[in-house]
Each structure stands twice: as structure tokens, then as C-alpha cells.
Design a protein around this motif. Structure first.
Motif, short mmCIF file in Angstrom:
data_model
loop_
_atom_site.label_atom_id
_atom_site.label_comp_id
_atom_site.label_asym_id
_atom_site.label_seq_id
_atom_site.Cartn_x
_atom_site.Cartn_y
_atom_site.Cartn_z
N LYS A 90 0.80 -1.22 0.00
CA LYS A 90 0.00 0.00 0.00
C LYS A 90 0.83 1.28 0.00
CE LYS A 90 -3.98 -2.08 2.35
NZ LYS A 90 -4.82 -2.06 3.58
N GLU A 91 2.06 1.22 0.55
CA GLU A 91 2.80 2.47 0.79
C GLU A 91 4.11 2.62 0.02
OE1 GLU A 91 2.75 3.78 5.06
OE2 GLU A 91 1.89 1.78 5.35
N ILE A 92 4.66 1.52 -0.50
CA ILE A 92 6.00 1.62 -1.09
C ILE A 92 6.05 2.59 -2.27
CG2 ILE A 92 5.78 -0.36 -2.66
CD1 ILE A 92 8.90 0.60 -0.58
N ALA A 93 5.01 2.62 -3.09
CA ALA A 93 5.00 3.53 -4.24
C ALA A 93 5.01 4.99 -3.78
CB ALA A 93 3.79 3.25 -5.12
N SER A 94 4.25 5.31 -2.75
CA SER A 94 4.22 6.69 -2.26
C SER A 94 5.55 7.07 -1.62
CB SER A 94 3.07 6.89 -1.27
OG SER A 94 3.27 6.12 -0.09
N ILE A 95 6.22 6.11 -1.00
CA ILE A 95 7.54 6.38 -0.41
C ILE A 95 8.54 6.73 -1.50
CG2 ILE A 95 9.50 5.32 0.79
CD1 ILE A 95 7.43 3.75 2.47
N TYR A 96 8.55 5.93 -2.57
CA TYR A 96 9.47 6.21 -3.68
C TYR A 96 9.10 7.51 -4.41
CZ TYR A 96 12.53 2.17 -3.45
OH TYR A 96 13.49 1.27 -3.05
N SER A 97 7.85 7.91 -4.33
CA SER A 97 7.42 9.17 -4.94
C SER A 97 7.97 10.38 -4.18
CB SER A 97 5.89 9.24 -4.99
OG SER A 97 5.36 8.19 -5.76
N LYS A 98 8.42 10.17 -2.95
CA LYS A 98 8.92 11.27 -2.11
C LYS A 98 10.42 11.50 -2.27
CE LYS A 98 5.66 10.30 1.70
NZ LYS A 98 5.09 11.61 2.06
N ILE A 99 11.14 10.54 -2.89
CA ILE A 99 12.61 10.63 -2.90
C ILE A 99 13.17 10.86 -4.30
CG2 ILE A 99 12.70 9.15 -0.86
CD1 ILE A 99 13.80 6.93 -2.70
N ASP A 100 14.44 11.34 -4.32
CA ASP A 100 15.14 11.55 -5.59
C ASP A 100 16.25 10.52 -5.80
OD1 ASP A 100 14.03 14.31 -6.43
OD2 ASP A 100 14.66 14.64 -4.36
N ILE A 101 16.83 10.04 -4.69
CA ILE A 101 17.98 9.13 -4.75
C ILE A 101 17.78 8.01 -3.74
CG2 ILE A 101 20.50 8.93 -4.53
CD1 ILE A 101 20.66 11.98 -4.85
N VAL A 102 18.18 6.81 -4.12
CA VAL A 102 18.13 5.66 -3.20
C VAL A 102 19.52 5.45 -2.60
CG1 VAL A 102 17.68 3.18 -3.00
CG2 VAL A 102 16.31 4.59 -4.57
N TYR A 103 19.57 5.34 -1.28
CA TYR A 103 20.85 5.09 -0.59
C TYR A 103 20.88 3.63 -0.15
CZ TYR A 103 24.72 5.86 2.76
OH TYR A 103 25.92 5.82 3.44
N SER A 104 21.80 2.87 -0.72
CA SER A 104 21.90 1.44 -0.41
C SER A 104 23.37 1.08 -0.15
CB SER A 104 21.34 0.62 -1.58
OG SER A 104 21.22 -0.74 -1.23
N VAL A 105 23.98 1.86 0.74
CA VAL A 105 25.39 1.65 1.11
C VAL A 105 25.44 0.82 2.38
CG1 VAL A 105 27.57 2.73 1.76
CG2 VAL A 105 26.10 3.81 0.04
N TYR A 106 25.93 -0.41 2.25
CA TYR A 106 26.06 -1.31 3.40
C TYR A 106 27.55 -1.56 3.66
CZ TYR A 106 21.22 -2.16 1.91
OH TYR A 106 19.91 -2.02 1.53
N ASP A 107 27.85 -2.17 4.78
CA ASP A 107 29.23 -2.39 5.21
C ASP A 107 29.92 -3.43 4.32
OD1 ASP A 107 31.61 -2.83 6.48
OD2 ASP A 107 30.75 -3.20 8.46
N SER A 108 30.79 -2.98 3.44
CA SER A 108 31.41 -3.89 2.46
C SER A 108 32.50 -4.78 3.07
CB SER A 108 32.01 -3.08 1.29
OG SER A 108 33.03 -2.21 1.76
N SER A 109 32.80 -4.60 4.37
CA SER A 109 33.74 -5.52 5.01
C SER A 109 33.06 -6.86 5.32
CB SER A 109 34.30 -4.91 6.30
OG SER A 109 33.29 -4.78 7.28
N ILE A 110 31.72 -6.90 5.23
CA ILE A 110 30.96 -8.13 5.46
C ILE A 110 30.91 -8.92 4.16
CG2 ILE A 110 28.72 -9.08 6.11
CD1 ILE A 110 28.28 -6.51 7.77
N ALA A 111 31.29 -10.18 4.23
CA ALA A 111 31.42 -11.00 3.02
C ALA A 111 30.12 -11.07 2.23
CB ALA A 111 31.89 -12.41 3.39
N ASN A 112 29.01 -11.28 2.91
CA ASN A 112 27.73 -11.42 2.22
C ASN A 112 27.34 -10.14 1.49
OD1 ASN A 112 25.29 -12.91 1.57
ND2 ASN A 112 24.26 -11.49 2.94
N VAL A 113 27.67 -8.98 2.08
CA VAL A 113 27.35 -7.70 1.45
C VAL A 113 28.07 -7.56 0.12
CG1 VAL A 113 27.69 -5.19 1.67
CG2 VAL A 113 26.78 -6.50 3.60
N ARG A 114 29.25 -8.12 0.02
CA ARG A 114 30.04 -7.97 -1.21
C ARG A 114 29.44 -8.73 -2.39
NH1 ARG A 114 34.44 -8.40 2.53
NH2 ARG A 114 34.90 -10.54 1.90
#
Length: 288
Positions: A171-195
Motif C-alpha cells: 500500500k505504501e512503497i510507491a508513495s515512499i518512492y514518490s517522495k525521494i530523488d535518490i536511493v541510498y543502499s550503502v552497506y558495510d562492504s567488510s561483510i562477506a555477504n554484502v560484497r
């Protein structure tokens, strides 16, 4: 769960088909710890997986790199199916043009974790806004998670941050993305799974035609750079992030170019694109 399925097939029904779905690599079997107990646990679990995978008829992975870096040892590639955490087409068709264009809104959406990387973003935005004597950047954090309280406390006096909190995805994800300009998806790259993981934020960014910021030294970075749909920063280097956001403010980067590139590939990153093939794979298993 795989061990239970393996035992069931061995003892009760040799004709049953086993489908093994991996959303994330298990941190206990895919880690670089030097702790003797963790090493022993890792080797034990890998040994069990090595034996039980011999009876797997189909491996479903959410990142194409899980097979490249781990499961290639256990399961042939022809028994592997890539099924990403892609969004539903009808949900993301409801995204609207962002109304307030006077500020750039960065969105961190999903499970609230990786506090170090979130704090880095908050600090850099705070510094840039202070330098400009106004809020040129805003931050929307939508979701809940293990570090929600920590982050809420950290940003409680910062007027440029909105803690949206938990949300109903459909119900809400589309409205959330309508509010933003950039997506921030920076996770800790020292973690093997994140890489090697590919989060569903990537696919959501593509279908909503938003640029995405990701961590350097990851497979996610390779995908983003190859397709020209975002930017990569060092997950522990505030200067790197500061330089990028400063360039965005000074319009040294082009969002329109990224939107156009997303538009060209977005049809390949809805869930229905993969569902048809998955059904075919199941039908083949049924006829074996």
C-alpha cells in the motif's frame, strides 16, 4: 531445512524433488572469521551442505553471484535459477512525480541496519546543509529494523531527517518512492555477504527510475556502474560520500541520463519477468 528434506527423500520418498532457495548466504557458512569455534561451525555446516546438495534438483538464488562465489562447488549451474527480489509491476506503476523539487531527498528504505553507514550519510548531509545555510538535502528513512532505535536517537534533533517508520509494502512503497530523488543502499562492504548480495533496493530503484548510491568493492557496484544507473562510494569514507553529494548539488552529475538508462532496462526487473520461467522450471521438474 535442507537436511530435513534430504532425510525425507532418503527414507520416505525417493521420487520427491528438492528445491533449495537461498535469499542470502548464511553468515555462519560464508564468513572470514578467525575464531576457532566459528571456523569449526563453518566447516561442519559446509560439510553437511556438500552432502545434502547432491540431492537438490533446483537451486534458486536471489543474487547471481551466490553461485559464482559459493554454490558452484555443490550444484551444477544448469540446476540453478536466478530469481531476484524484484518488485511487482502493478505496485510500482503507482509512483508519481516528486512534487517538491526545491530539495533533494535521499531515501534509505527497508530494514534499518548498518548504522555506521547511515550515520555517515546523516553527518555528511548535516555538514553540507550547514555550509549552504539551508536544507539542500533531506533524508527519508522508511522501515524498521535492529538499529531503528539507535538511528532514531541519533537524528532526533535533525530537522532534515524524516523517520517514516514501519510501512505496508503493497500500500505504501510507491508513495515512499514518490517522495525521494535518490536511493541510498550503502552497506558495510567488510561483510562477506554484502560484497556478493544484490538487495531488492536495486530493482526498486531501477523500476522507479531513481539513481542509487551503493558501496564500493561489491558486486552491486559492478552492476550499477556497468549499467550507468548510480554511484558508488567507500562504505567507510565520509569524504567519498561528501564529494559525491557536493557534485550532485553543483549539478556535475546528470539524473536525467540515469533515468533514461533505467527506463530502457526496467521491464527486465519486474518479478513477472522471472515468474514465467520459474513456472517452466517447476514443470520440467514435475515431468522428470
Amino acid at each position: 531445512m535442507l537436511l530435513i528434506a534430504y532425510i525425507y527423500k532418503k527414507i520416505f520418498n525417493k521420487n520427491v524433488k528438492i528445491v533449495y532457495e537461498i535469499g542470502d548466504l548464511n553468515k555462519r557458512t560464508y564468513n572470514e572469521s578467525k575464531n576457532p569455534l566459528k571456523i569449526l561451525l563453518k566447516l561442519t555446516l559446509r560439510g553437511i551442505e556438500n552432502i545434502t546438495c547432491k540431492n537438490v534438483d533446483l537451486l534458486i538464488i536471489s543474487s547471481q553471484y551466490f553461485w559464482d562465489f559459493y554454490y558452484y562447488k555443490y550444484i551444477p549451474k544448469e540446476k540453478t535459477f536466478y530469481f531476484p527480489n524484484a518488485p511487482e509491476r502493478n505496485i510500482f506503476k503507482r509512483i508519481e512525480e516528486k512534487k517538491d523539487k526545491s530539495k533533494i531527498t535521499i531515501g534509505f528504505i527497508g530494514s534499518v541496519r548498518y548504522a555506521e553507514q547511515l550515520k555517515m550519510l546523516v553527518d555528511v548531509i548535516n555538514e553540507i546543509n550547514d555550509q549552504k545555510s539551508k536544507n539542500v538535502f533531506e533524508l527519508l528513512i522508511a522501515g524498521t529494523g535492529p538499529e531503528s532505535n539507535l538511528i532514531s536517537e541519533y537524528v532526533k534533533n535533525m530537522d532534515f531527517v524524516e523517520m517514516y517508520g514501519p510501512y505496508n509494502y503493497d500500500k505504501e512503497i510507491a508513495s515512499i518512492y514518490s517522495k525521494i530523488d535518490i536511493v541510498y543502499s550503502v552497506y558495510d562492504s567488510s561483510i562477506a555477504n554484502v560484497r556478493v548480495a544484490i538487495p531488492n533496493r536495486l530493482y526498486e530503484a531501477i523500476v522507479s527510475e531513481k539513481p542509487i548510491i551503493v558501496a564500493k568493492g561489491t558486486k552491486l557496484e559492478q552492476f550499477v556502474v556497468k549499467n550507468g544507473i548510480g554511484y558508488a562510494v567507500d562504505s567507510k569514507n565520509a569524504d567519498d560520500l561528501r564529494k559525491l553529494l557536493t557534485n550532485i548539488i553543483e549539478k556535475k552529475v546528470c539524473f536525467e541520463d540515469i533515468k533514461e538508462k533505467c527506463r530502457k532496462i526496467k521491464n527486465n526487473y519486474y518479478i513477472d519477468y522471472y515468474q514465467r520461467e520459474l513456472i517452466e522450471r517447476y514443470m520440467k521438474l514435475n515431468n522428470m
